[in-house]
Design a protein around this motif. Structure first.
Motif, PDB file in Angstrom:
ATOM      1  N   ALA A 255       0.829  -1.201   0.000  1.00 35.85           N
ATOM      2  CA  ALA A 255       0.000   0.000   0.000  1.00 35.85           C
ATOM      3  C   ALA A 255       0.868   1.257   0.000  1.00 35.85           C
ATOM      4  N   ARG A 256       1.917   1.253   0.806  1.00 36.59           N
ATOM      5  CA  ARG A 256       2.805   2.414   0.860  1.00 36.59           C
ATOM      6  C   ARG A 256       3.481   2.639  -0.492  1.00 36.59           C
ATOM      7  N   TRP A 257       3.920   1.542  -1.114  1.00 41.13           N
ATOM      8  CA  TRP A 257       4.561   1.666  -2.426  1.00 41.13           C
ATOM      9  C   TRP A 257       3.584   2.234  -3.449  1.00 41.13           C
ATOM     10  N   VAL A 258       2.353   1.725  -3.443  1.00 47.09           N
ATOM     11  CA  VAL A 258       1.333   2.197  -4.390  1.00 47.09           C
ATOM     12  C   VAL A 258       1.127   3.699  -4.244  1.00 47.09           C
ATOM     13  N   GLU A 259       0.989   4.172  -3.002  1.00 52.06           N
ATOM     14  CA  GLU A 259       0.769   5.601  -2.792  1.00 52.06           C
ATOM     15  C   GLU A 259       2.001   6.421  -3.162  1.00 52.06           C
ATOM     16  N   GLU A 260       3.176   5.970  -2.739  1.00 49.68           N
ATOM     17  CA  GLU A 260       4.405   6.729  -2.997  1.00 49.68           C
ATOM     18  C   GLU A 260       4.704   6.863  -4.483  1.00 49.68           C
ATOM     19  N   ASN A 261       4.250   5.908  -5.286  1.00 50.83           N
ATOM     20  CA  ASN A 261       4.559   5.910  -6.712  1.00 50.83           C
ATOM     21  C   ASN A 261       3.397   6.363  -7.587  1.00 50.83           C
ATOM     22  N   GLY A 262       2.369   6.919  -6.967  1.00 46.30           N
ATOM     23  CA  GLY A 262       1.284   7.535  -7.727  1.00 46.30           C
ATOM     24  C   GLY A 262       0.340   6.576  -8.405  1.00 46.30           C
ATOM     25  N   TYR A 263       0.228   5.360  -7.905  1.00 51.47           N
ATOM     26  CA  TYR A 263      -0.699   4.384  -8.473  1.00 51.47           C
ATOM     27  C   TYR A 263      -1.973   4.293  -7.621  1.00 51.47           C
ATOM     28  N   ARG A 264      -2.938   3.575  -8.131  1.00 50.58           N
ATOM     29  CA  ARG A 264      -4.111   3.198  -7.352  1.00 50.58           C
ATOM     30  C   ARG A 264      -4.357   1.711  -7.555  1.00 50.58           C
ATOM     31  N   MET A 265      -4.901   1.068  -6.544  1.00 43.93           N
ATOM     32  CA  MET A 265      -5.155  -0.369  -6.610  1.00 43.93           C
ATOM     33  C   MET A 265      -6.474  -0.649  -7.324  1.00 43.93           C
ATOM     34  N   ILE A 266      -6.499  -1.787  -8.022  1.00 45.21           N
ATOM     35  CA  ILE A 266      -7.712  -2.244  -8.690  1.00 45.21           C
ATOM     36  C   ILE A 266      -8.069  -3.614  -8.114  1.00 45.21           C
ATOM     37  N   GLY A 267      -9.172  -3.692  -7.425  1.00 44.56           N
ATOM     38  CA  GLY A 267      -9.627  -4.965  -6.886  1.00 44.56           C
ATOM     39  C   GLY A 267      -8.788  -5.466  -5.726  1.00 44.56           C
ATOM     40  N   TYR A 268      -8.875  -6.759  -5.488  1.00 40.51           N
ATOM     41  CA  TYR A 268      -8.173  -7.407  -4.392  1.00 40.51           C
ATOM     42  C   TYR A 268      -6.888  -8.069  -4.899  1.00 40.51           C
ATOM     43  N   ALA A 269      -5.995  -8.354  -3.988  1.00 39.41           N
ATOM     44  CA  ALA A 269      -4.734  -9.003  -4.352  1.00 39.41           C
ATOM     45  C   ALA A 269      -4.943 -10.491  -4.612  1.00 39.41           C
ATOM     46  N   ARG A 270      -4.168 -11.024  -5.582  1.00 39.44           N
ATOM     47  CA  ARG A 270      -4.036 -12.469  -5.715  1.00 39.44           C
ATOM     48  C   ARG A 270      -2.941 -12.933  -4.755  1.00 39.44           C
ATOM     49  N   GLU A 271      -3.089 -14.142  -4.254  1.00 42.09           N
ATOM     50  CA  GLU A 271      -2.096 -14.732  -3.358  1.00 42.09           C
ATOM     51  C   GLU A 271      -1.619 -16.035  -3.985  1.00 42.09           C
ATOM     52  N   VAL A 272      -0.358 -16.063  -4.418  1.00 50.48           N
ATOM     53  CA  VAL A 272       0.212 -17.233  -5.091  1.00 50.48           C
ATOM     54  C   VAL A 272       1.155 -17.931  -4.119  1.00 50.48           C
ATOM     55  N   CYS A 273       0.900 -19.194  -3.829  1.00 51.77           N
ATOM     56  CA  CYS A 273       1.728 -19.953  -2.900  1.00 51.77           C
ATOM     57  C   CYS A 273       2.934 -20.525  -3.631  1.00 51.77           C
ATOM     58  N   LEU A 274       4.123 -20.064  -3.270  1.00 55.22           N
ATOM     59  CA  LEU A 274       5.355 -20.524  -3.909  1.00 55.22           C
ATOM     60  C   LEU A 274       5.999 -21.678  -3.146  1.00 55.22           C
ATOM     61  N   GLU A 275       5.864 -21.688  -1.833  1.00 53.02           N
ATOM     62  CA  GLU A 275       6.398 -22.789  -1.018  1.00 53.02           C
ATOM     63  C   GLU A 275       5.426 -23.057   0.119  1.00 53.02           C
ATOM     64  N   PHE A 276       5.121 -24.339   0.314  1.00 54.27           N
ATOM     65  CA  PHE A 276       4.202 -24.719   1.382  1.00 54.27           C
ATOM     66  C   PHE A 276       4.758 -25.937   2.102  1.00 54.27           C
ATOM     67  N   VAL A 277       4.996 -25.800   3.405  1.00 56.10           N
ATOM     68  CA  VAL A 277       5.464 -26.905   4.239  1.00 56.10           C
ATOM     69  C   VAL A 277       4.381 -27.180   5.286  1.00 56.10           C
ATOM     70  N   PRO A 278       3.712 -28.310   5.199  1.00 56.01           N
ATOM     71  CA  PRO A 278       2.630 -28.584   6.161  1.00 56.01           C
ATOM     72  C   PRO A 278       3.097 -28.449   7.606  1.00 56.01           C
ATOM     73  N   ASP A 279       2.276 -27.802   8.396  1.00 53.95           N
ATOM     74  CA  ASP A 279       2.523 -27.629   9.830  1.00 53.95           C
ATOM     75  C   ASP A 279       3.751 -26.781  10.154  1.00 53.95           C
ATOM     76  N   GLN A 280       4.318 -26.109   9.145  1.00 52.52           N
ATOM     77  CA  GLN A 280       5.443 -25.206   9.382  1.00 52.52           C
ATOM     78  C   GLN A 280       5.196 -23.871   8.676  1.00 52.52           C
ATOM     79  N   PRO A 281       4.205 -23.108   9.144  1.00 50.46           N
ATOM     80  CA  PRO A 281       3.841 -21.856   8.455  1.00 50.46           C
ATOM     81  C   PRO A 281       4.970 -20.838   8.394  1.00 50.46           C
ATOM     82  N   ASP A 282       5.965 -20.932   9.298  1.00 48.72           N
ATOM     83  CA  ASP A 282       7.076 -19.993   9.236  1.00 48.72           C
ATOM     84  C   ASP A 282       7.919 -20.187   7.983  1.00 48.72           C
TER      85      ASP A 282
END
Length: 275
Positions: free
Chosen positions: A236-263
């Protein structure tokens, strides 16, 4: 600056809540358009919003929250108050574990507000992707409403895709959109996995083509999704600082998933932007 709707998305609160905070003088908009009454907020106002939510979730009344914030306590004093109240809350009601997780995330954002580096944000084009997905409706985009809805969708869509003999060829993707015909600020929650098959009758899941995003502000989020708000507020800070506006909601793409180890989880958040 952000419209009240976009500020609500970034802060993971409802528009109704922001309007109430404005009405009682707890969090005023930075600017109100005199011609139409539209409210606008600065990214810096996330500081106060984070404190309001953390204190409120710990059981303070809004009147108490306002008194605490207007006394302009420093971070250490505020952390001390929050930790004391948090301990009392945990001892009183073990079932509030999910709420406490949200409080921890807000606290970490407050503590790291001076160290949120927007250079971690990358502007890029997102390629189209075909996903097999399941969907459900959440009462709002707030984390407390999204989590219980989306969590059971992923294992179920993976089970159904596997049972149908469809190969997954890429990461899982979550995306959101307003829920048509639903009351309040309900959103449709989509949980999908990348596939390369055409839609066919008989599947007990949907095949959907997510379009390309020509201009997306993206950030890599490492760790539990309970901490997702931190990365979204950097965006959000980057969007405002660079003069953009957001359109809709963010997509969330899972690149790595370890069961029971959310860290050890790694996600990329992608939000469409325009000038």
């Amino acid at each position: 600056m952000f419209s009240i709707g976009d500020f609500a998305k970034v802060g993971r609160v409802s528009v109704r809540m922001l309007r109430h905070y404005d009405a009682i003088g707890l969090l005023r908009p930075a600017v109100v358009d005199p011609t139409n009454g539209y409210r606008f907020y600065h990214a810096d106002q996330l500081r106060r919003l984070n404190r309001v939510i953390a204190l409120k979730d710990l059981g303070f009344t809004l009147q108490q929250v306002q008194a605490v914030l207007d006394d302009q306590l420093d971070v250490e004093e505020l952390r001390g108050m929050l930790r004391l109240q948090r301990a009392e809350l945990a001892a009183r009601l073990a079932a509030d574990a999910a709420r406490l997780t949200g409080i921890e995330a807000r606290l970490r954002m407050i503590e790291n507000e001076g160290h949120m580096h927007t250079e971690d944000v990358v502007l890029k084009k997102i390629a189209p992707v075909r996903v097999a997905e399941l969907s459900a409706v959440a009462a709002s985009y707030e984390a407390a409403d999204i989590g219980p809805v989306i969590q059971p969708l992923y294992p179920e869509v993976i089970r159904r895709v596997d049972a149908a003999g469809v190969a997954m060829i890429g990461p899982s993707v979550a995306y959101y959109e307003p829920a048509p015909g639903e009351p309040g600020e309900a959103v449709v929650v989509h949980a999908g996995v990348a596939v390369a098959v055409a839609p066919q009758p008989g599947h007990d899941f949907a095949i959907v083509d997510l379009p390309a995003i020509e201009s997306a502000a993206t950030i890599i989020h490492r760790g539990s999704m309970d901490e997702a708000d931190r990365s979204m507020q950097i965006l959000a800070r980057w969007v405002e600082e660079n003069g953009y506006r957001m359109i809709g909601y963010a997509r969330e793409v899972c690149l790595e998933f370890v069961p029971d180890q959310p860290d050890q989880w790694v996600h990329e958040f992608q939000v469409e932007v325009s000038r």
